[in-house]
Design an enzyme around this catalytic site. Structure first.
Site, PDB file in Angstrom:
ATOM      1  N   GLU A 338      -1.729  30.013  -0.755  1.00  0.00           N
ATOM      2  CA  GLU A 338      -1.241  30.774   0.403  1.00  0.00           C
ATOM      3  C   GLU A 338      -1.224  29.961   1.691  1.00  0.00           C
ATOM      4  O   GLU A 338      -1.608  30.459   2.746  1.00  0.00           O
ATOM      5  CB  GLU A 338      -2.099  32.046   0.582  1.00  0.00           C
ATOM      6  CG  GLU A 338      -1.931  33.007  -0.579  1.00  0.00           C
ATOM      7  CD  GLU A 338      -2.846  34.213  -0.520  1.00  0.00           C
ATOM      8  OE1 GLU A 338      -2.358  35.309  -0.829  1.00  0.00           O
ATOM      9  OE2 GLU A 338      -4.037  34.074  -0.180  1.00  0.00           O
TER      10      GLU A 338
HETATM   11  C1  ACM Z   1      -5.655  33.850  -4.223  1.00  0.00           C
HETATM   12  O1  ACM Z   1      -5.861  34.966  -4.708  1.00  0.00           O
HETATM   13  N1  ACM Z   1      -5.137  33.721  -3.013  1.00  0.00           N
HETATM   14  C2  ACM Z   1      -5.976  32.628  -4.966  1.00  0.00           C
END
Ligand code: ACM
Length: 533
Positions: A338
């Site tokens: 992310e």
């Molecule tokens: C995640 O759940 N952002 C690895």
């Protein structure tokens, strides 16, 4: 609530002292208990050959261990489990020969057992666990616990008898990586809370504890060369509570405790995103030189280390060096998920510079699967956390890396993210990956999961537990149980044993053990719990 093993051991010592005289006296009257079949174990053993007379633990039982410090440690651990409930003395001895509970380390007849396998043979007079390495003895001890009546897990003296069905279990794991991740960043968990979870993971032969030590909401490990990270960057949590962090001594204590339960610790410092706590602690880490405020919300994707600044790499080198120095295990997790505030070019450049730093300090890189959007280092592992519905292109990027030598740890979020709600009514957890009932969590095959990825690339499975909504041990347990044992079974048991209808019956038999251990769990209607549960 029941405490983890350390206070329990103290209780054991007191009880043994008190029971010293009476242990060989009349046992309390015995209820009629059926003997647990050898096959009623989670994770399902690789091979079970029942038959012959049962073994029975009595007041005269000795725990006989091979003359090795490691075998003795496993013997003492087993004694610590058995003494409070049986009330027996159960001395641990390395005197050769004789009946009792025998923990044998052997190189002679164990070639097929590998580093973690064991053979358990039970008959009148003796139950013998044989292994090549102490990890195998330890896993065999977990099987022995499950073969005894559930009352063995109580911390006060219970009426026997304490039978173990006759026959042989021969057992080795399917995968070497059987993990659980605990997010101690969104909410902080104390050393004792982590130890309690470690004890619960060990019950199911989990061998890896991945600690998510940094995120936007909190930096949880002391770093001497960047001293504001922990006391300032770790000073709060989701919702604005007080946060916390581990000193290096506390982290080492967790690592030692995990090792005593045959789990490796894999520390994660998430980067270049998920870094607000670091950016808030040091203005120079920000591209504009201005520290943002601490963050206590639950958004993701808004923070990034400044990829162009040299100081960023001084920071990364220092953090990885200090963390590697207190981590005996092989792996260091660098996150990489992310990174929505980092351009693709910057992300690739960042990972190209950072992965060699992990190698420089003697560790192997693990990253979330977005790492495959850069060039994974040789030997790196990618942790896949997509969904059934994740786009084909993203899955193919991961599969291509796997074909190219990157190992895979499978953590599909709509299967094994333990923070997903079971149903719309689950009071804790999130639902962005969907609702995940117990069957859904269990009913998939790691080897066949990711299209185009060779089965040989799959190193194992891991069940992450993110903590935006969790603050207590009962919260952790409610989300982990009963799904975690299913993930452990996917990691340990041969695919040929996979069968929901059989599994749910074995799973149901765990509930009285969790009750005896004072654990919280979700009473899923999919599982045929014993009456009254
Ligand atoms: C995640 O759940 N952002 C690895």
């Amino acid at each position: 609530m029941r405490q983890h093993r350390t206070p329990r051991l103290l209780g054991t010592l007191l009880l043994v002292a008190a029971a010293g005289v009476s242990a060989v006296g009349a046992a309390p009257s015995a209820p009629d208990r059926t003997v647990t079949p050898l096959s009623r174990v989670v994770p399902a053993p690789a091979s079970v050959d029942p038959g012959g007379s049962p073994y029975r633990i009595t007041s005269g039982t000795r725990i006989r261990v091979s003359p090795s410090e490691e075998a003795r440690r496993v013997g003492s651990y087993l004694a610590g489990v058995l003494r409070p409930s049986t009330g027996y003395r159960l001395p641990v001895t390395d005197e050769p020969g004789g009946d009792g509970i025998r923990l044998r380390l052997s190189r002679a007849d164990t070639a097929g057992l590998g580093a973690e396998g064991y053979r358990l043979t039970s008959k009148k007079g003796a139950v013998t666990i044989t292994a090549r390495e102490s990890a195998g003895l330890f896993h065999g001890v977990q099987t022995l616990r499950q073969l005894l009546p559930a009352a063995v897990e109580e911390d006060s003296r219970q009426p026997g008898p304490w039978p173990v069905a006759g026959g042989t279990v021969t057992d080795t794991p399917r995968y070497g990586w059987r993990g659980a991740m605990l997010d101690v960043s969104r909410h902080f968990f104390t050393v004792d809370q982590v130890k309690r979870y470690i004890d619960q993971l060990a019950l199911y032969k989990i061998n890896t504890l991945h600690l998510h030590l940094s995120d936007d909401q909190g930096w949880r490990i002391a770093i001497d060369s960047w001293p504001r990270l922990a006391p300032y960057g770790g000073s709060t949590a989701v919702g604005g509570g007080p946060g916390g962090h581990y000193t290096k001594a506390q982290y080492k204590d967790i690592v030692r405790y995990a090792a005593s339960r045959h789990l490796q610790v894999v520390p994660e410092i998430d980067m270049p995103g998920h870094t607000n706590a670091a950016l808030a602690s040091y203005p120079e880490l920000n591209c504009d030189g201005v520290a943002p405020p601490l963050y206590t919300g639950t958004e993701v994707g808004f923070s990034s280390l400044c990829v162009d600044k040299p100081v960023t790499y001084d920071f990364v080198d220092d953090v990885i060096r200090e963390l590697a120095a207190i981590t005996p295990g092989e792996y260091l997790h660098i996150g990489g998920d992310e990174a929505h505030s980092t351009s693709h070019e910057d992300y690739v450049a960042f990972m190209e510079r950072v992965q060699p730093v992990v190698a420089k300090y003697g560790k192997t890189v693990v990253g979330w699967h977005q790492l495959t959007g850069a060039v994974p280092a040789k030997g790196a592992l990618a942790q896949y956390w997509g969904l059934d519905g994740t786009g084909a292109a993203e899955k193919e990027q991961v599969a291509a890396a796997a074909r190219n030598g990157t190992g895979l740890i499978l953590s599909p979020a709509d299967r094994v993210y333990l923070d997903m709600k079971y149903t719309a009514d689950t009071p804790l957890g999130l639902s962005w990956a969907g609702l995940v009932e117990v069957r859904r969590s269990y009913d998939w095959d790691p080897a066949a999961y990711l299209p185009g990825a060779p089965a040989s690339a799959v190193r194992g499975v891991e069940a992450p537990l993110w903590s935006e909504t969790l603050t207590t041990s009962p919260d952790i347990e409610y989300m982990a149980f009963p799904r975690l044992p299913g993930v452990a079974e996917l990691g340990w048991s041969p695919a040929s044993t996979h069968d929901w209808d059989g599994y749910k019956v074995r799973l149901a038999a765990q509930a009285p053990r969790w009750d005896a251990l004072g654990m919280n769990y979700y009473r899923s209607p999919q599982v045929p719990w014993p009456t009254g549960k």
